[in-house]
Design a protein around this motif. Structure first.
Motif, PDB file in Angstrom:
ATOM      1  N   TYR A 152       1.003  -1.144   0.125  1.00 25.81           N
ATOM      2  CA  TYR A 152      -0.014   0.174  -0.036  1.00 25.81           C
ATOM      3  C   TYR A 152       0.848   1.329  -0.176  1.00 25.81           C
ATOM      4  CZ  TYR A 152      -3.241  -3.651   1.817  1.00 25.81           C
ATOM      5  OH  TYR A 152      -3.779  -4.493   1.933  1.00 25.81           O
ATOM      6  N   ASP A 153       0.581   2.248  -0.653  1.00 24.29           N
ATOM      7  CA  ASP A 153       1.219   3.496  -0.673  1.00 24.29           C
ATOM      8  C   ASP A 153       0.675   4.254   0.654  1.00 24.29           C
ATOM      9  OD1 ASP A 153      -1.252   4.864  -0.877  1.00 24.29           O
ATOM     10  OD2 ASP A 153      -1.191   5.461  -3.086  1.00 24.29           O
TER      11      ASP A 153
ATOM     12  N   THR B  19      -0.680  -0.433  -4.130  1.00 20.86           N
ATOM     13  CA  THR B  19       0.508   0.014  -5.140  1.00 20.86           C
ATOM     14  C   THR B  19       1.175  -1.081  -5.575  1.00 20.86           C
ATOM     15  OG1 THR B  19       1.891   1.644  -5.525  1.00 20.86           O
ATOM     16  CG2 THR B  19       1.942   0.580  -3.330  1.00 20.86           C
TER      17      THR B  19
ATOM     18  N   ASP C 227       4.182   0.065  -7.136  1.00 20.10           N
ATOM     19  CA  ASP C 227       5.358   0.978  -7.022  1.00 20.10           C
ATOM     20  C   ASP C 227       6.225   0.629  -5.777  1.00 20.10           C
ATOM     21  OD1 ASP C 227       7.406   2.675  -7.045  1.00 20.10           O
ATOM     22  OD2 ASP C 227       6.091   4.659  -7.303  1.00 20.10           O
TER      23      ASP C 227
ATOM     24  N   ALA D 143       6.617   3.637  -3.647  1.00 16.06           N
ATOM     25  CA  ALA D 143       5.470   4.129  -2.734  1.00 16.06           C
ATOM     26  C   ALA D 143       5.302   3.121  -1.796  1.00 16.06           C
ATOM     27  CB  ALA D 143       4.475   4.138  -3.867  1.00 16.06           C
TER      28      ALA D 143
ATOM     29  N   GLY E 291       5.056   3.666   2.249  1.00 10.46           N
ATOM     30  CA  GLY E 291       3.666   3.206   2.871  1.00 10.46           C
ATOM     31  C   GLY E 291       3.864   1.886   3.614  1.00 10.46           C
TER      32      GLY E 291
END
Length: 329
Positions: A200-201, A207, A209, A212, A216
């Protein structure tokens, strides 16, 4: 990718580790551990981790202190790692636990104020070679969200169990997060994405990424059951005095419990029965179209044997370049 011989890869890590301040002997301990990860196909814990070690040391203003025993009985001890990298602290804890278990049948050793403790099966394989069974658990910074949440509350929190057997020990070694910290860092270096559902961001949205995700939280492994196990591992690590939510990459908890089977039964007979039990698992009829059933550590042992036979490993060019730069500073 850059292909390195095993000896060149080991020498490169040793050079980088000595350049950032480790003694030659300590550099070898670190390199042995990281190369074992590479041999077993866990690249995120191998040479890429050496880059992370150099980065962490460069970013730290205070020099590490010697590893110190701050509490001790005949069967237990607590270590202050002095902010030394965990590969060194973990080996010191294992050596102390092994010595006490051999003398008294059981031992428990905790360590705090350390970071990057590595692959717990690396330690338990050594314990099993000494005829000991055991468990190792480790806590860390709050980067993993509990089941149903999107904010970090515990570390990636690996836990491992090891038992002596032939020809290889039975070792179950898992992380309790959906993705390990080293994997996320390596994917960020290489510009790769995470798998869906792993992180999670900062706003709590899913997410892929890795950058991110590092800002997160990671998801937990195994739903509510894995989340409960992760919380328990955090508490075991905290038993050493480590913080529940240490800042940055610091103050990981390390918990080692070793048992000499001779305290309870005939140790040779126990090893034989573990070996026979493992063989019975491998002989289990597989599902239709499935592969042969494996015992924990079988994959690692087979992968290591094949890599040793080949004599080389493939390492991302960015990782090799960073290590060569670190080694020649």
């Amino acid at each position: 990718m850059t292909t390195l011989t095993l000896s060149d890869a080991h020498a490169l890590v040793v050079a980088a580790m000595t350049t950032v301040g480790h003694t030659p002997d300590d550099a070898v301990v670190i390199a042995d551990h990281l190369l074992d990860c590479e041999l077993r196909g866990l690249a995120f814990g191998g040479l890429a981790r050496a880059v992370s070690i150099t980065e962490r040391i460069r970013a730290t203003t205070q020099a590490p202190r010697p590893i110190e025993i701050v509490r001790e009985t005949s069967v237990s001890a607590t270590l202050d790692g002095g902010d030394q990298v965990g590969y060194l602290v973990g080996m010191r804890a294992l050596e102390l636990a092994t010595e006490k278990a051999r003398a008294h049948g059981i031992s428990v050793v905790g360590a705090r104020n350390t970071w990057y403790t590595g692959m717990f099966s690396h330690y338990l394989e050594k314990a099993a070679a000494a005829g000991l069974a055991g468990v190792i658990a480790g806590s860390g910074p709050a980067v993993v969200a509990p089941h149903g949440g999107t904010e970090g509350r515990f570390g990636t929190n690996p836990i491992a169990f090891g038992f002596p057997a032939e020809p290889t020990p039975v070792i179950w070694d898992i992380g309790t997060s959906a993705v390990m910290y080293g994997e996320v860092v390596l994917k960020a270096r290489l510009g790769e994405e995470l798998k869906p559902g792993q992180a999670y961001d900062a706003a709590g949205s899913p997410t892929s990424d890795p950058g991110a995700a590092l800002a997160g939280a990671f998801g937990v492994w195994g739903g509510h059951k894995g989340s409960g196990l992760a919380a328990v591992v955090q508490l075991l690590g905290m038993m050493s005095g480590a913080a529940a939510d240490p800042p940055g990459i610091s103050d990981c908890g390390f918990f080692v419990l070793l048992v000499d089977p001779a305290a309870l039964t005939d140790p040779d007979d126990y090893r034989r029965r573990v070996t026979e039990f493992a063989a019975s698992i491998r002989a289990t009829r597989p599902v239709e179209g499935g592969r042969a059933v494996r015992v924990p550590f079988d994959r690692s042992a087979a992968c290591r044997e094949e890599t040793l036979r080949r004599g080389t490993i493939d390492v991302p060019e960015t990782v090799v370049a960073a290590l060569r730069e670190a080694a020649h500073e």
